[in-house]
Scaffold this motif. Structure first.
Motif, mmCIF file in Angstrom:
data_model
loop_
_atom_site.group_PDB
_atom_site.id
_atom_site.type_symbol
_atom_site.label_atom_id
_atom_site.label_comp_id
_atom_site.label_asym_id
_atom_site.label_seq_id
_atom_site.Cartn_x
_atom_site.Cartn_y
_atom_site.Cartn_z
ATOM 1 N N LEU A 144 19.898 -17.434 -16.899
ATOM 2 C CA LEU A 144 20.732 -18.550 -16.439
ATOM 3 C C LEU A 144 21.039 -18.419 -14.954
ATOM 4 C CD1 LEU A 144 23.266 -19.347 -19.284
ATOM 5 C CD2 LEU A 144 20.869 -19.962 -19.025
ATOM 6 N N ALA A 145 21.163 -17.193 -14.467
ATOM 7 C CA ALA A 145 21.382 -16.992 -13.023
ATOM 8 C C ALA A 145 20.195 -17.528 -12.234
ATOM 9 C CB ALA A 145 21.604 -15.510 -12.727
ATOM 10 N N ALA A 166 25.919 -22.414 -15.027
ATOM 11 C CA ALA A 166 25.170 -22.771 -16.234
ATOM 12 C C ALA A 166 25.559 -21.794 -17.321
ATOM 13 C CB ALA A 166 23.665 -22.715 -15.975
ATOM 14 N N GLY A 167 25.776 -22.311 -18.524
ATOM 15 C CA GLY A 167 26.214 -21.412 -19.571
ATOM 16 C C GLY A 167 26.024 -21.981 -20.963
ATOM 17 N N ALA A 168 26.587 -21.258 -21.938
ATOM 18 C CA ALA A 168 26.492 -21.660 -23.342
ATOM 19 C C ALA A 168 27.885 -22.000 -23.863
ATOM 20 C CB ALA A 168 25.879 -20.531 -24.161
ATOM 21 N N TYR A 169 27.923 -22.922 -24.831
ATOM 22 C CA TYR A 169 29.169 -23.294 -25.478
ATOM 23 C C TYR A 169 28.921 -23.495 -26.961
ATOM 24 C CZ TYR A 169 27.418 -28.113 -25.609
ATOM 25 O OH TYR A 169 26.677 -29.236 -25.861
ATOM 26 N N GLY A 170 29.972 -23.491 -27.716
ATOM 27 C CA GLY A 170 29.853 -23.718 -29.155
ATOM 28 C C GLY A 170 31.214 -23.655 -29.805
ATOM 29 N N GLY A 214 15.487 -15.657 -27.002
ATOM 30 C CA GLY A 214 16.578 -14.778 -27.406
ATOM 31 C C GLY A 214 17.870 -15.533 -27.655
ATOM 32 N N GLY A 215 18.844 -14.812 -28.168
ATOM 33 C CA GLY A 215 20.123 -15.408 -28.485
ATOM 34 C C GLY A 215 20.976 -15.610 -27.258
ATOM 35 N N PRO A 216 21.943 -16.545 -27.317
ATOM 36 C CA PRO A 216 22.822 -16.788 -26.169
ATOM 37 C C PRO A 216 23.738 -15.599 -25.898
ATOM 38 C CG PRO A 216 23.584 -18.007 -28.078
ATOM 39 C CD PRO A 216 22.266 -17.411 -28.466
ATOM 40 N N CYS A 217 24.051 -15.432 -24.611
ATOM 41 C CA CYS A 217 25.033 -14.455 -24.135
ATOM 42 C C CYS A 217 24.511 -13.021 -24.115
ATOM 43 C CB CYS A 217 26.339 -14.531 -24.925
ATOM 44 S SG CYS A 217 27.150 -16.154 -24.785
ATOM 45 N N SER A 218 23.241 -12.795 -24.418
ATOM 46 C CA SER A 218 22.679 -11.466 -24.216
ATOM 47 C C SER A 218 22.508 -11.241 -22.725
ATOM 48 C CB SER A 218 21.334 -11.351 -24.927
ATOM 49 O OG SER A 218 20.392 -12.227 -24.328
ATOM 50 N N PRO A 219 22.438 -9.981 -22.285
ATOM 51 C CA PRO A 219 22.229 -9.738 -20.844
ATOM 52 C C PRO A 219 20.997 -10.441 -20.293
ATOM 53 C CG PRO A 219 22.892 -7.712 -21.955
ATOM 54 C CD PRO A 219 22.672 -8.721 -23.039
ATOM 55 N N GLY A 220 19.917 -10.437 -21.064
ATOM 56 C CA GLY A 220 18.710 -11.127 -20.605
ATOM 57 C C GLY A 220 18.916 -12.620 -20.489
ATOM 58 N N TYR A 221 19.658 -13.198 -21.437
ATOM 59 C CA TYR A 221 19.943 -14.637 -21.415
ATOM 60 C C TYR A 221 20.758 -15.004 -20.173
ATOM 61 C CZ TYR A 221 22.081 -19.080 -22.879
ATOM 62 O OH TYR A 221 22.511 -20.368 -22.933
ATOM 63 N N ILE A 222 21.805 -14.226 -19.894
ATOM 64 C CA ILE A 222 22.654 -14.524 -18.737
ATOM 65 C C ILE A 222 21.866 -14.350 -17.445
ATOM 66 C CG2 ILE A 222 24.691 -13.752 -17.463
ATOM 67 C CD1 ILE A 222 26.045 -13.149 -20.114
ATOM 68 N N ALA A 223 20.959 -13.349 -17.398
ATOM 69 C CA ALA A 223 20.129 -13.155 -16.206
ATOM 70 C C ALA A 223 19.227 -14.355 -15.978
ATOM 71 C CB ALA A 223 19.299 -11.881 -16.345
ATOM 72 N N GLU A 258 17.094 -24.314 -22.372
ATOM 73 C CA GLU A 258 16.692 -24.403 -23.775
ATOM 74 C C GLU A 258 15.427 -23.614 -24.057
ATOM 75 O OE1 GLU A 258 16.480 -28.602 -24.319
ATOM 76 O OE2 GLU A 258 18.608 -28.821 -24.796
ATOM 77 N N ALA A 259 14.654 -23.362 -23.022
ATOM 78 C CA ALA A 259 13.406 -22.612 -23.191
ATOM 79 C C ALA A 259 13.597 -21.105 -23.055
ATOM 80 C CB ALA A 259 12.372 -23.087 -22.160
ATOM 81 N N VAL A 260 14.828 -20.648 -22.729
ATOM 82 C CA VAL A 260 15.083 -19.211 -22.578
ATOM 83 C C VAL A 260 15.016 -18.551 -23.949
ATOM 84 C CG1 VAL A 260 16.791 -17.476 -21.929
ATOM 85 C CG2 VAL A 260 16.484 -19.522 -20.521
#
Length: 526
Positions: free
Chosen positions: A83-84, A96-100, A72-81, A68-70
């Motif tokens: 989460l890794a 770990a991922g995003a859903y909606g 930027g928007g979900p699913c951007s390359p930076g966001y996925i990095a 939740e503290a990451v």
């Protein structure tokens, strides 16, 4: 002649009865004791299993908070990095991922799957604090794998259910983790039957079974419970063989066993009396083990440890302290430790106002103000500040929360900091800290030993440290014996250490000499 034979026969029969009856009675008592021990051991396993479920859930919640503290928007390359990184940082998090909108959006393992429209079913359960839980969620990456998924605010983590029941148990006893609000099985260890374990949970472990013992335990902080079971064993399974054997042995063996039993019982009965005599004659010694600052090596205080030399032989404190607790001698023993500590350390404590000594207090003295009154009276006129006498209590002392909470508060109001000794080995590690105000946690040596080792329990120490930081209490690491442990602890913000790497427990004259030498080594050189 017939009368004489009858008398001899009667004597032999009475001798056999006199021999067999105590033996069979002893076997029966031993069988009952073995059953009690097995049940106690099983209950301890259940308590450890609850701690594991809390730990796994705690990691899931912590991972979601990091997500939740990451920025930027979900699913951007930076966001996925980012989460890794979350997956790497938390041992029990598999993905770990995003859903909606009822769909998976992205994760480091799946990538960006928004265009694939992978649906998520409604959650199995919603907690009071806003977490959504899918108990058996089919992983989109597998046709057979089912994970536990926990989500909140559009972020989710996947947990392998086996993480909840993956305990080191040489006996490989079946374990089940349960959501207690829905009575749903979360995880089963190998060999566990879901229906059997769920039925045992509903019966609170009181299952009428000739083959199994059951034990249950419930988390005090989360709606989680565990059921464990182990096979029954009995010493009386072959009672006819035992009877025949002792009939053949006869009165001689019975007499020998009786003599040995008499010696053993006499020794056991005399031990409490000897201990009472030693306490009344002040023949119990007090040693002091330094507690040092891990950042600069300075000794900030000591722990008072009780020692007993009986006729040239040192008796283990684990033995005679337990005997003292069982025979109403623990309070006189604690009072003696206090008296000797003040007598021997008063000059040192007055000369160093920031120096302190911690004294172990039994659960019996945490239920009343008796020892606090003794301590207050004993400090009168000594010039010793209350903060220089600190109170150590083991986790089991806190189990009776209602009886001890007010006494703990009274100690702190009087100026005596409260330490929790051997933290991590009790049953309520994650719960009672929310209802008690304490000052210091002492991490048990068993967890410090696993630092820098690939052991299953090595994950416990960092979480205790993190928990202590969140609660704002200081930490003392017990049993420090290697430099690598110090480096590890300092990096994680642990303030103090105690162990053979610094110094063993010693008499007061040795302590004063050691302090003098230690201070000289800390002086800056010109």
């Amino acid at each position: 002649m017939i009368k004489r034979l009858s008398l001899i026969s009667a004597s032999v029969a009475l001798g056999c009865i006199a021999t067999i009856l105590p033996v069979l009675t002893s076997i029966y008592v031993a069988d009952e004791d073995a059953e009690r021990r097995e049940q106690d051991d099983l209950q301890q396993l259940a308590a450890k299993a609850v701690i594991r479920t809390e730990l796994v859930t705690y990691q899931a919640f912590a991972a979601i908070a990091d997500m939740e503290a990451v920025p930027g928007g979900p699913c951007s390359p930076g966001y996925i990095a980012q989460l890794a990184r979350v997956i790497f940082n938390y041992r029990y998090v598999q993905d770990a991922g995003a859903y909606g909108g009822g769909q998976y959006l992205c994760s480091p393992l799946m990538g960006d799957v928004r265009a694939q429209h992978l649906t998520m079913p409604p959650p199995s359960w919603r907690s009071n604090d806003g977490y959504l839980v899918w108990f058996r969620q089919k992983n989109p990456l597998s046709d057979v794998r089912q994970d536990i998924q926990i989500g909140r605010n559009g972020n989710y983590v996947s947990i392998d259910p086996q993480s909840y029941v993956d305990l080191i148990d040489l006996a490989r006893r079946p374990i089940a983790a349960i959501n207690v609000e829905t009575n749903t099985i979360l995880a089963l260890s190998s060999g566990a039957d879901g229906n059997d374990m769920l039925n045992a949970w509903k019966l609170a472990g009181h299952v009428n079974s000739e083959q199994w013992y059951y034990a249950v335990a419930r988390s005090a902080t989360r709606p989680l419970g565990v059921v464990v079971k182990s096979p029954r064993s009995s010493l009386l399974g072959n009672w006819t063989g035992v009877l025949v054997m002792w009939l053949s042995v006869g009165v001689i063996v019975g007499g020998l066993l009786g003599w040995l039993a008499f010696r053993q019982i006499s020794r056991q009965l005399s031990f409490p009396a000897t201990l009472e005599w030693a306490i009344s004659r002040r023949r119990i010694d007090v040693y002091f083990q330094p507690i040092v600052s891990l950042t600069n090596g300075e000794c900030v205080g000591v722990e008072a440890l009780v020692r007993w030399n009986l006729n040239g032989r040192y008796i283990s404190p684990e033995i005679f302290v337990a005997v003292a607790e069982q025979n109403r001698l623990i309070q006189p023993l604690t009072d003696l430790v206090l008296d000797k500590t003040i007598d021997e350390l008063s000059k040192l404590l007055r000369s160093r106002p920031s120096f302190y000594v911690s004294i172990n207090v039994s659960s019996e003295d945490l239920r009343t103000h008796r020892f606090l009154n003794v301590l207050t009276a004993r400090l009168g006129g000594t010039g010793i500040r209350p903060a220089q006498i600190r109170i150590e209590a083991t986790e089991r002392s806190f189990m009776d929360a209602d009886a001890t909470r007010e006494t703990i508060a009274a100690f702190r109001n009087a100026g005596h900091p409260i330490y929790i000794d051997d933290f991590g080995t009790g049953y309520s590690s994650l719960s009672y800290l929310q209802t008690f105000t304490v000052d210091v946690l002492k991490i048990d040596k068993s967890f410090i030993d696993t630092i820098a080792q690939d052991a299953a329990s090595s994950v416990v120490a960092p979480h205790i440290i993190e928990m202590a930081h969140e609660l704002g209490v200081e930490i003392v690491a017990e049993g420090v014996e290697r430099d690598v442990q110090v480096e590890y602890l300092v990096q994680r913000g642990v303030q103090y250490g105690q162990g053979w790497l610094f110094a063993k427990a010693m008499r007061v004259n040795e302590l004063i000499l050691w302090l003098s030498e230690s201070r000289s080594t800390l002086q800056p050189t010109n």
